[in-house]
Structures are given as structure tokens and as C-alpha cells.
Write a protein that holds these residues in place. Structure first.
Motif, PDB file in Angstrom:
ATOM      1  N   VAL A 233      59.877  68.951   4.994  1.00 43.20           N
ATOM      2  CA  VAL A 233      61.159  69.569   5.348  1.00 43.20           C
ATOM      3  C   VAL A 233      62.182  69.246   4.272  1.00 43.20           C
ATOM      4  CG1 VAL A 233      63.095  69.475   6.974  1.00 43.20           C
ATOM      5  CG2 VAL A 233      60.752  69.668   7.834  1.00 43.20           C
ATOM      6  N   LEU A 234      63.003  70.249   3.926  1.00 40.01           N
ATOM      7  CA  LEU A 234      64.074  70.053   2.947  1.00 40.01           C
ATOM      8  C   LEU A 234      65.418  70.301   3.612  1.00 40.01           C
ATOM      9  CD1 LEU A 234      61.475  71.061   1.181  1.00 40.01           C
ATOM     10  CD2 LEU A 234      63.186  71.187  -0.635  1.00 40.01           C
ATOM     11  N   LEU A 235      66.319  69.355   3.445  1.00 38.86           N
ATOM     12  CA  LEU A 235      67.705  69.497   3.899  1.00 38.86           C
ATOM     13  C   LEU A 235      68.546  69.780   2.663  1.00 38.86           C
ATOM     14  CD1 LEU A 235      67.874  66.382   6.274  1.00 38.86           C
ATOM     15  CD2 LEU A 235      67.121  68.704   6.832  1.00 38.86           C
ATOM     16  N   VAL A 236      69.258  70.915   2.662  1.00 41.59           N
ATOM     17  CA  VAL A 236      70.004  71.344   1.473  1.00 41.59           C
ATOM     18  C   VAL A 236      71.446  71.624   1.870  1.00 41.59           C
ATOM     19  CG1 VAL A 236      70.105  72.940  -0.460  1.00 41.59           C
ATOM     20  CG2 VAL A 236      67.881  72.369   0.565  1.00 41.59           C
ATOM     21  N   GLN A 237      72.371  71.115   1.049  1.00 39.15           N
ATOM     22  CA  GLN A 237      73.798  71.347   1.291  1.00 39.15           C
ATOM     23  C   GLN A 237      74.485  71.696  -0.020  1.00 39.15           C
ATOM     24  OE1 GLN A 237      76.497  68.983   0.390  1.00 39.15           O
ATOM     25  NE2 GLN A 237      78.051  70.377   1.236  1.00 39.15           N
ATOM     26  N   VAL A 238      75.347  72.713   0.039  1.00 38.56           N
ATOM     27  CA  VAL A 238      76.116  73.152  -1.125  1.00 38.56           C
ATOM     28  C   VAL A 238      77.596  72.966  -0.797  1.00 38.56           C
ATOM     29  CG1 VAL A 238      76.744  75.096  -2.597  1.00 38.56           C
ATOM     30  CG2 VAL A 238      74.358  74.783  -1.879  1.00 38.56           C
ATOM     31  N   ASP A 239      78.311  72.282  -1.668  1.00 40.63           N
ATOM     32  CA  ASP A 239      79.748  72.082  -1.457  1.00 40.63           C
ATOM     33  C   ASP A 239      80.501  73.396  -1.645  1.00 40.63           C
ATOM     34  OD1 ASP A 239      79.841  69.435  -0.760  1.00 40.63           O
ATOM     35  OD2 ASP A 239      80.037  68.704  -2.826  1.00 40.63           O
ATOM     36  N   GLY A 240      81.646  73.507  -0.982  1.00 37.08           N
ATOM     37  CA  GLY A 240      82.474  74.694  -1.140  1.00 37.08           C
ATOM     38  C   GLY A 240      83.617  74.692  -0.150  1.00 37.08           C
ATOM     39  N   LYS A 241      84.363  75.798  -0.152  1.00 41.97           N
ATOM     40  CA  LYS A 241      85.459  76.004   0.779  1.00 41.97           C
ATOM     41  C   LYS A 241      85.531  77.492   1.062  1.00 41.97           C
ATOM     42  CE  LYS A 241      90.417  75.129   1.426  1.00 41.97           C
ATOM     43  NZ  LYS A 241      90.240  74.426   2.706  1.00 41.97           N
ATOM     44  N   SER A 242      85.631  77.822   2.329  1.00 39.48           N
ATOM     45  CA  SER A 242      85.560  79.231   2.734  1.00 39.48           C
ATOM     46  C   SER A 242      86.551  80.096   1.952  1.00 39.48           C
ATOM     47  CB  SER A 242      85.831  79.363   4.240  1.00 39.48           C
ATOM     48  OG  SER A 242      84.828  78.694   4.979  1.00 39.48           O
ATOM     49  N   TYR A 243      86.011  81.212   1.444  1.00 43.40           N
ATOM     50  CA  TYR A 243      86.763  82.245   0.714  1.00 43.40           C
ATOM     51  C   TYR A 243      87.185  81.835  -0.698  1.00 43.40           C
ATOM     52  CZ  TYR A 243      87.188  84.438   5.317  1.00 43.40           C
ATOM     53  OH  TYR A 243      86.912  85.004   6.533  1.00 43.40           O
ATOM     54  N   SER A 244      86.951  80.582  -1.099  1.00 46.25           N
ATOM     55  CA  SER A 244      87.418  80.179  -2.430  1.00 46.25           C
ATOM     56  C   SER A 244      86.296  79.682  -3.331  1.00 46.25           C
ATOM     57  CB  SER A 244      88.511  79.113  -2.313  1.00 46.25           C
ATOM     58  OG  SER A 244      88.012  77.945  -1.702  1.00 46.25           O
ATOM     59  N   ARG A 245      85.379  78.915  -2.801  1.00 47.34           N
ATOM     60  CA  ARG A 245      84.281  78.410  -3.632  1.00 47.34           C
ATOM     61  C   ARG A 245      83.074  78.165  -2.742  1.00 47.34           C
ATOM     62  NH1 ARG A 245      84.550  72.750  -2.948  1.00 47.34           N
ATOM     63  NH2 ARG A 245      86.565  72.040  -2.115  1.00 47.34           N
ATOM     64  N   GLY A 246      81.922  78.065  -3.376  1.00 49.28           N
ATOM     65  CA  GLY A 246      80.673  77.908  -2.650  1.00 49.28           C
ATOM     66  C   GLY A 246      79.755  79.074  -2.896  1.00 49.28           C
ATOM     67  N   VAL A 247      78.948  79.428  -1.898  1.00 47.36           N
ATOM     68  CA  VAL A 247      77.965  80.503  -2.048  1.00 47.36           C
ATOM     69  C   VAL A 247      77.938  81.351  -0.799  1.00 47.36           C
ATOM     70  CG1 VAL A 247      76.469  79.259  -3.652  1.00 47.36           C
ATOM     71  CG2 VAL A 247      76.128  78.984  -1.184  1.00 47.36           C
ATOM     72  N   SER A 248      77.523  82.612  -0.968  1.00 54.53           N
ATOM     73  CA  SER A 248      77.244  83.467   0.183  1.00 54.53           C
ATOM     74  C   SER A 248      75.845  83.125   0.694  1.00 54.53           C
ATOM     75  CB  SER A 248      77.316  84.928  -0.225  1.00 54.53           C
ATOM     76  OG  SER A 248      76.263  85.237  -1.120  1.00 54.53           O
ATOM     77  N   LEU A 249      75.487  83.657   1.870  1.00 53.06           N
ATOM     78  CA  LEU A 249      74.161  83.368   2.408  1.00 53.06           C
ATOM     79  C   LEU A 249      73.066  84.012   1.575  1.00 53.06           C
ATOM     80  CD1 LEU A 249      74.644  83.491   6.298  1.00 53.06           C
ATOM     81  CD2 LEU A 249      74.584  81.515   4.767  1.00 53.06           C
ATOM     82  N   GLU A 250      73.350  85.164   0.985  1.00 52.29           N
ATOM     83  CA  GLU A 250      72.359  85.791   0.119  1.00 52.29           C
ATOM     84  C   GLU A 250      72.115  84.922  -1.110  1.00 52.29           C
ATOM     85  OE1 GLU A 250      69.674  88.907  -0.531  1.00 52.29           O
ATOM     86  OE2 GLU A 250      71.123  88.824   1.112  1.00 52.29           O
ATOM     87  N   GLU A 251      73.173  84.414  -1.715  1.00 55.78           N
ATOM     88  CA  GLU A 251      73.028  83.522  -2.866  1.00 55.78           C
ATOM     89  C   GLU A 251      72.343  82.217  -2.458  1.00 55.78           C
ATOM     90  OE1 GLU A 251      76.997  84.728  -5.471  1.00 55.78           O
ATOM     91  OE2 GLU A 251      77.149  83.272  -3.819  1.00 55.78           O
ATOM     92  N   PHE A 252      72.716  81.735  -1.289  1.00 50.43           N
ATOM     93  CA  PHE A 252      72.126  80.480  -0.799  1.00 50.43           C
ATOM     94  C   PHE A 252      70.616  80.634  -0.615  1.00 50.43           C
ATOM     95  CE2 PHE A 252      72.350  77.035   2.713  1.00 50.43           C
ATOM     96  CZ  PHE A 252      72.106  76.025   1.790  1.00 50.43           C
ATOM     97  N   ALA A 253      70.188  81.783  -0.040  1.00 53.94           N
ATOM     98  CA  ALA A 253      68.768  82.020   0.183  1.00 53.94           C
ATOM     99  C   ALA A 253      68.002  82.062  -1.131  1.00 53.94           C
ATOM    100  CB  ALA A 253      68.577  83.315   0.968  1.00 53.94           C
ATOM    101  N   ARG A 254      68.557  82.729  -2.134  1.00 52.18           N
ATOM    102  CA  ARG A 254      67.865  82.829  -3.408  1.00 52.18           C
ATOM    103  C   ARG A 254      67.836  81.476  -4.127  1.00 52.18           C
ATOM    104  NH1 ARG A 254      66.430  87.771  -3.998  1.00 52.18           N
ATOM    105  NH2 ARG A 254      67.528  89.412  -2.858  1.00 52.18           N
ATOM    106  N   LEU A 255      68.867  80.669  -3.893  1.00 51.22           N
ATOM    107  CA  LEU A 255      68.863  79.319  -4.450  1.00 51.22           C
ATOM    108  C   LEU A 255      67.747  78.482  -3.831  1.00 51.22           C
ATOM    109  CD1 LEU A 255      70.217  77.071  -6.163  1.00 51.22           C
ATOM    110  CD2 LEU A 255      71.692  76.620  -4.179  1.00 51.22           C
ATOM    111  N   LEU A 256      67.541  78.634  -2.514  1.00 48.79           N
ATOM    112  CA  LEU A 256      66.506  77.861  -1.831  1.00 48.79           C
ATOM    113  C   LEU A 256      65.106  78.229  -2.312  1.00 48.79           C
ATOM    114  CD1 LEU A 256      67.902  77.887   1.831  1.00 48.79           C
ATOM    115  CD2 LEU A 256      68.078  76.064   0.129  1.00 48.79           C
ATOM    116  N   LEU A 257      64.934  79.494  -2.712  1.00 49.89           N
ATOM    117  CA  LEU A 257      63.612  79.905  -3.196  1.00 49.89           C
ATOM    118  C   LEU A 257      63.194  79.131  -4.438  1.00 49.89           C
ATOM    119  CD1 LEU A 257      63.681  83.804  -2.777  1.00 49.89           C
ATOM    120  CD2 LEU A 257      62.286  82.143  -1.505  1.00 49.89           C
ATOM    121  N   THR A 258      64.176  78.686  -5.214  1.00 54.81           N
ATOM    122  CA  THR A 258      63.845  77.939  -6.437  1.00 54.81           C
ATOM    123  C   THR A 258      63.303  76.547  -6.141  1.00 54.81           C
ATOM    124  OG1 THR A 258      66.099  77.041  -6.668  1.00 54.81           O
ATOM    125  CG2 THR A 258      65.642  79.185  -7.675  1.00 54.81           C
ATOM    126  N   TYR A 259      63.429  76.120  -4.878  1.00 58.38           N
ATOM    127  CA  TYR A 259      62.911  74.799  -4.488  1.00 58.38           C
ATOM    128  C   TYR A 259      61.597  74.914  -3.724  1.00 58.38           C
ATOM    129  CZ  TYR A 259      67.465  73.005  -5.886  1.00 58.38           C
ATOM    130  OH  TYR A 259      68.576  72.665  -6.610  1.00 58.38           O
TER     131      TYR A 259
END
Length: 611
Positions: free
Chosen positions: A272-298
Motif C-alpha cells: 500500500v502507498l500513502l501519497v500526499q501533495v501539498d497545496g492550497k485550494s484554487y492557488s497551488r497543488g494538483v487537480s485529481l486528473e494530474e494527481f492520478a497521472r502522478l500516481l501512475l509514475t509510482y
């Protein structure tokens, strides 16, 4: 660079296909009446509107499913440590990294924390906020920081997990914690992560029937199934899931805005992998589509999105290591973790029971038992040589049975002692030994009784007086040898007879034989009679003589005198003339002599007169 451009092109194409599927569905349903009783191809919105309590099946999750998924609504992977009983060390690996994501014309740098849980079946748990019962009744609930909630199981790594109602604090979705069903969502279809008792790691949607039938030991709900079978599954999830699980806005807004994100996934090895990306709503971070593609790299093959935004918190050994977006209540210059609902906790392997029955400590899933205790759960006492089967094993050591002593109860009581702890002294006579357990005397031949103080009863002899005498006419025998030689027995006959008689009298409650006493009494009475008779006869004789003497004296006193006065006087000289008095026998003799003298005087006087 070519691979990245190709990757971005595929992203654009998949988004277009997802939008096309959704538009086709809307065109097909325009102008048609909604049949609330048939939810085979209905979207979530329709079924949720007419069925407030949700469904116990998955028919409303099949909208726009790719044909390759068929009717399957979930994916499972066997946990690595379920198949391999040996622990993979280290238990978990936590790492931090920066990644450049996004199209080449809009690239951005994000800070990522992730942990690989090598033994998820044994070391990963869903915990309620703060303590057991934190989710309460599903209407209200507690909220607590990840740091505080992680104290329940001394989590090495902990992240926020399930979503919650920001007004009431109630937990949302299905919740199972360490085998306890905390909350039932009523079949509302949102992506869930769970661990089954059969070792399967579950990702996807489940009905109320699945919740009961699949025997989950851990379960928590999220929003949006990010990766399914190694492919991005965000667009498909938009047509299935419930927007009420999040408060950002529509599901589309929730999916597309950039923000801090948290996810749980599994790789092909069952880790199991627990993954967290820092950010702040509407200003920084990732969308869920970007997050999903990031997870594929792991190398993640399945993953669901958990609560994010200001809730996104990553704790390692009790310390927040990410950059939460919420400012601290006591000082706005700093950022602090938000109070959230459920958490995912990576902990040491737990023992069963966790406290090793109170007789040991848990170390990597195995109980290290205290002295005197053993077993996988330290619930069995163990003493040296099992107390030689002559005692009871206690936490303080062997408690020996009566008649035994020593560290392992292997030694019998020394001669002359018996009982618990061999502290009682034997009371046997004639050098007899006693039983070390109860002190019963082992009497020598011919002796019996509690202290060997009695001779064998009449007719018995030998060891324990168990042998029967074989003498003729039922005569007794020697108590030790059984000999019928009466020379040795004469002195005992009287005692035996008397003992037997007394025993029979007591047993039969007879009147004792008192003939001897009667004979003695009769002889006494006879003797007293004889003495009385002789005394009476003597008294009669003496009385008779006394009366006779008295009468004689009286008759001589009143007889007429025939001689002179002097002779008369001489004759009664020395004799009492009183009528009431009687003289003794000596006086009587003297009087008789006086009469004789008087008689001779008379004769002399008479002869003189003649002459």
C-alpha cells in the motif's frame, strides 16, 4: 520529451472521450420519463433523488463503464504480507520529493510525501477521530488533529482519510476499524479503500450487501476512484459518485481545481502507498486528473482519493511533516493541521491480543511473554517440568500439592512431616510413618487407630489389622503374628471380653449387665442382717439377765429377817436399800457373801442356845 508530449496528448483525448460519453447519455435520456423502480441504467443523481437511502446493489454504478470492466464494481489485490507470512522489513519507507507536472507550456513544481507500507494486512488500520466511538452515530461526531488521533495506536505514519461534515463533524461513507463496523453509508456509491479478512486489498464501490458479505477488517470512503487496473479512472468516476461527500462544489469543480491532495493506492506487489501533495485550494497543488497521472509514475495499479485541501495532513512519528494550508488558531503566522475525521495509521504489527493478555509485551507481532508465561498470546502459565504434576503453576511459581515441596514440586515431604508445605508433624506412635499428603499413619502389624494407639480388634491381626484369625471355636489370635497359642492371650481375654461387651452395648443400646453389683449389694445386706441379728440376740440376753438380777435383788430386800438386828444389818452391809438403784455384779457377789456370813452366825447362835 517525446514520451511526455505523447502522455499529454493521451490525457486530452481521454478527457474528450469522457465528455462525449456524458453528452451522449444526456441526449439519450432527454424526453424520457424517469422510472424510479428501474435503476438499471440510471445515474447517481436520479437514483439518489428518488431513493434517499441509496441501494443495496451496484446497478447505478455501471453508467459509462468501459466494456472491459463488465459488471465488476471493484478491484482487489492480495496484500503482500498475507501471502508471505514473514514480515518485510522495514515495515514502511517514507520519502519526500519534488515533481514537475503539467503540460510543457504550464509546468509546476509540487512537493510530495509518500510512504510504502510493506505489510499492509498487519500494519495498516483505519482509526476513528481521537478514540473509539469518535464517529458517534453518523449524525454528529468528534473531530481531532491527525497527531492526536494517531496516539491511539502509536502510529509511525498517519494521514487524514475519510471525509466529514464540516458542520456536524459526522463521518461520511462506510467506516470499519479493526474489524468493527463503525458506520454504514446506506449503499451510497463512492470509492472506498478496504482490507478484507481474506487478505484482499479492496478498491472501488460496494453495496450494503457487500459491506456485510465481504468481511472487511478495515474500510474507509473517499471521493473519486483515481486509478483502476493501472489506468486513470477519474472521468468515469464523475458519472458514478455522490457529490454530497464533498463540500467544494460540484464534482467537476472538486475534481478540476488545484489543491492539496491525499490518496491511498496499491502497487503490483501488494504493498500500500500513502501519497500526499501539498497545496492550497484554487492557488497551488494538483487537480485529481494530474494527481492520478502522478500516481501512475509510482507503479500504482489502484488508488482512491481521500479528503484533501485544508484537511490534507501527513504525520511521521507524531510530527506534521507536510505544509498544511490552514493557519494556526493561536498564531496566524504559522500553519497547523486541521481537525479531521478518520485517519489511516501505519503502526507496528499488533499482537492478538494487543496487550499479550497482560503477561508480556508485543514485539513485531509476537508476544514476548513474562517469566512463567508462554503461548502465542502469553495466556498460559509455564513452570519447570510442569510442577512435576504434583502442583499448580502460578505467577509466583509452583504451588505444590500436599505432601510435596521444592521449586518444581519434585520432592516428597521428609519423614515425620506431611501436608501443605510439609509443615505438619506426624503424630504416629510406635515408630510408624505417616502419609505425606494427609498425615494418615501407616501402623505396624497389630496396631491400628489414628495414631496407631490401639490393638487390632478381636479376631483380626497383622498389617492394618486386615487378616482374619483362624483359631478354632472363634477364639482370638495374637494381634501381630496371628498365633493361636493361648499362653500369650490369657492376659488379654478379660480386656477383650469387656471391650467387646461395651462395644455391643453402645452399638445396640443395651442395658449394661449389673449382676455383679447386685451380688455385692446382696452380700452386703446379708452381712448387715447377720450383724443386726447377733446384736439383737446379745441385747435380749443382756436385758434378760439384767431384769432377772433386778428382781432377785428386790425379792431379797423385802424378805422377813430371822436373826438379830445386828446380823440383819450386817447382812445388808454395803447394799443399797434404795428401791430405784441396782448394784453391779460385784455388789451382787458381796451381798451373797454377806448372806453366807449371816447364815453361819445364825448357826453358831443357835448351837449356843441349845447348849
Amino acid at each position: 520529451m517525446t514520451k511526455r508530449i505523447l502522455h499529454e496528448a493521451l490525457l486530452i483525448i481521454s478527457s474528450f472521450l469522457s465528455l462525449s460519453c456524458s453528452q451522449n447519455h444526456q441526449q439519450d435520456t432527454q424526453g424520457q420519463d424517469i422510472d424510479a423502480l428501474d435503476s438499471i441504467m440510471e445515474t447517481y443523481w436520479t437514483t439518489h433523488y428518488f431513493h434517499k437511502d441509496g441501494y443495496d446493489h451496484h446497478r447505478n454504478t455501471r453508467e459509462c463503464h468501459h466494456v472491459k470492466y463488465g459488471n465488476m464494481t471493484s478491484s482487489t489485490v492480495i496484500a503482500r504480507d498475507f501471502q508471505n507470512k514473514d514480515l518485510e522489513l522495514p515495515l514502511m519507507e517514507t520519502r519526500y520529493t519534488f515533481e514537475d507536472i503539467g503540460p510543457f507550456f504550464n509546468r509546476k513544481n509540487v512537493f510530495i510525501h509518500y510512504t510504502i507500507v510493506n505489510n499492509p494486512y498487519k500494519t495498516l488500520s483505519v482509526l476513528e477521530p481521537l478514540q473509539e466511538g469518535g464517529c458517534r452515530d453518523g449524525i454528529t461526531g468528534d473531530r481531532e488533529t491527525v497527531v492526536k488521533s494517531a496516539e491511539q495506536m502509536k502510529c509511525m505514519v498517519a494521514i487524514n482519510a475519510g471525509l466529514f461534515n464540516t458542520t456536524s463533524g459526522s463521518c461520511l461513507g462506510n467506516v470499519v476499524s479493526n474489524g468493527r463496523l463503525i458506520q454504514n453509508s446506506g449503499g451510497i456509491q463512492n470509492a472506498h479503500f478496504g482490507i478484507k479478512s481474506n487478505g484482499e486489498l479492496f478498491f472501488g464501490y460496494l453495496s450494503e450487501i457487500d459491506l456485510i458479505a465481504d468481511n472487511f477488517i478495515q474500510l474507509v470512503g473517499g471521493v473519486i476512484w483515481l486509478i483502476r487496473n493501472g489506468e486513470v479512472y477519474v472521468s468515469e468516476s464523475l458519472n458514478i459518485e455522490c457529490a454530497d461527500m464533498q463540500e467544494t462544489g460540484s464534482l467537476s469543480t472538486f475534481t478540476n481545481i488545484v489543491s492539496a491532495r491525499t490518496a491511498v493506492g496499491v502497487d503490483r506487489q501488494g504493498r500500500v502507498l500513502l501519497v500526499q501533495v501539498d497545496g492550497k485550494s484554487y492557488s497551488r497543488g494538483v487537480s485529481l486528473e494530474e494527481f492520478a497521472r502522478l500516481l501512475l509514475t509510482y507503479d500504482i495499479v489502484d488508488a482512491i482519493n481521500l479528503d484533501g485541501g485544508g484537511s490534507s495532513t501527513y504525520v511521521v512519528n507524531g510530527t506534521v511533516v507536510n505544509f498544511p494550508s490552514d493557519t494556526c488558531a493561536d498564531d496566524s503566522r504559522f500553519h497547523c493541521g486541521r481537525k479531521v475525521s478518520t485517519i489511516l495509521c501505519v503502526h507496528e504489527v499488533q499482537c492478538d491480543p494487543a496487550d499479550c493478555s497482560g503477561h508480556g509485551r508485543c514485539n513485531m507481532g509476537r508476544c514476548e511473554c513474562d517469566v512463567m508465561w508462554n503461548g502465542t498470546d502469553c495466556n498460559s502459565l509455564h513452570c519447570d517440568n510442569d510442577c512435576s504434576s504434583q502442583g499448580t503453576c502460578t505467577p509466583d511459581g509452583c504451588e505444590c500439592n500436599s505432601g510435596w515441596h521444592g521449586d518444581n514440586c519434585s520432592q516428597s515431604c521428609p519423614p515425620g512431616y506431611y501436608g501443605k508445605g510439609c509443615t505438619h508433624k506426624c503424630m504416629c506412635l510406635y515408630g510408624a510413618s505417616c502419609n505425606p499428603e494427609d498425615g494418615a499413619c501407616d501402623c505396624p502389624p497389630g496396631k491400628t487407630g489414628a495414631a496407631c494407639d490401639q490393638v487390632c480388634p478381636f479376631g483380626y491381626y497383622g498389617y492394618h489389622c486386615q487378616q482374619l484369625c483362624m483359631c478354632e471355636d472363634g477364639c482370638p489370635c495374637h494381634a501381630v503374628t496371628g498365633s493361636c497359642n493361648f499362653t500369650d492371650l490369657d492376659q488379654n481375654f478379660s480386656q477383650v471380653g469387656q471391650c467387646y461387651a461395651q462395644t455391643v452395648i453402645k452399638e445396640r443400646r443395651l442395658v449394661p449387665d449389673q449382676s455383679e453389683d447386685y451380688r455385692l449389694m446382696q452380700m452386703g445386706f446379708v452381712a448387715l442382717g447377720l450383724v443386726a441379728t447377733i446384736s439383737t440376740i446379745l441385747n435380749i440376753v443382756l436385758a434378760y439377765k439384767l431384769v432377772t438380777q433386778t428382781r432377785r435383788k428386790q425379792s431379797m430386800k423385802y424378805r422377813s429377817p430371822k436373826s438379830s438386828n445386828s446380823s440383819h444389818m450386817f447382812m445388808f452391809q454395803g447394799v443399797s436399800t434404795s428401791d430405784d438403784e441396782l448394784s453391779s455384779l460385784n455388789e451382787y457377789s458381796r451381798a451373797e457373801t454377806s448372806f453366807s456370813n449371816s447364815s453361819s452366825l445364825k448357826k453358831n447362835s443357835f448351837s449356843k442356845d441349845v447348849t
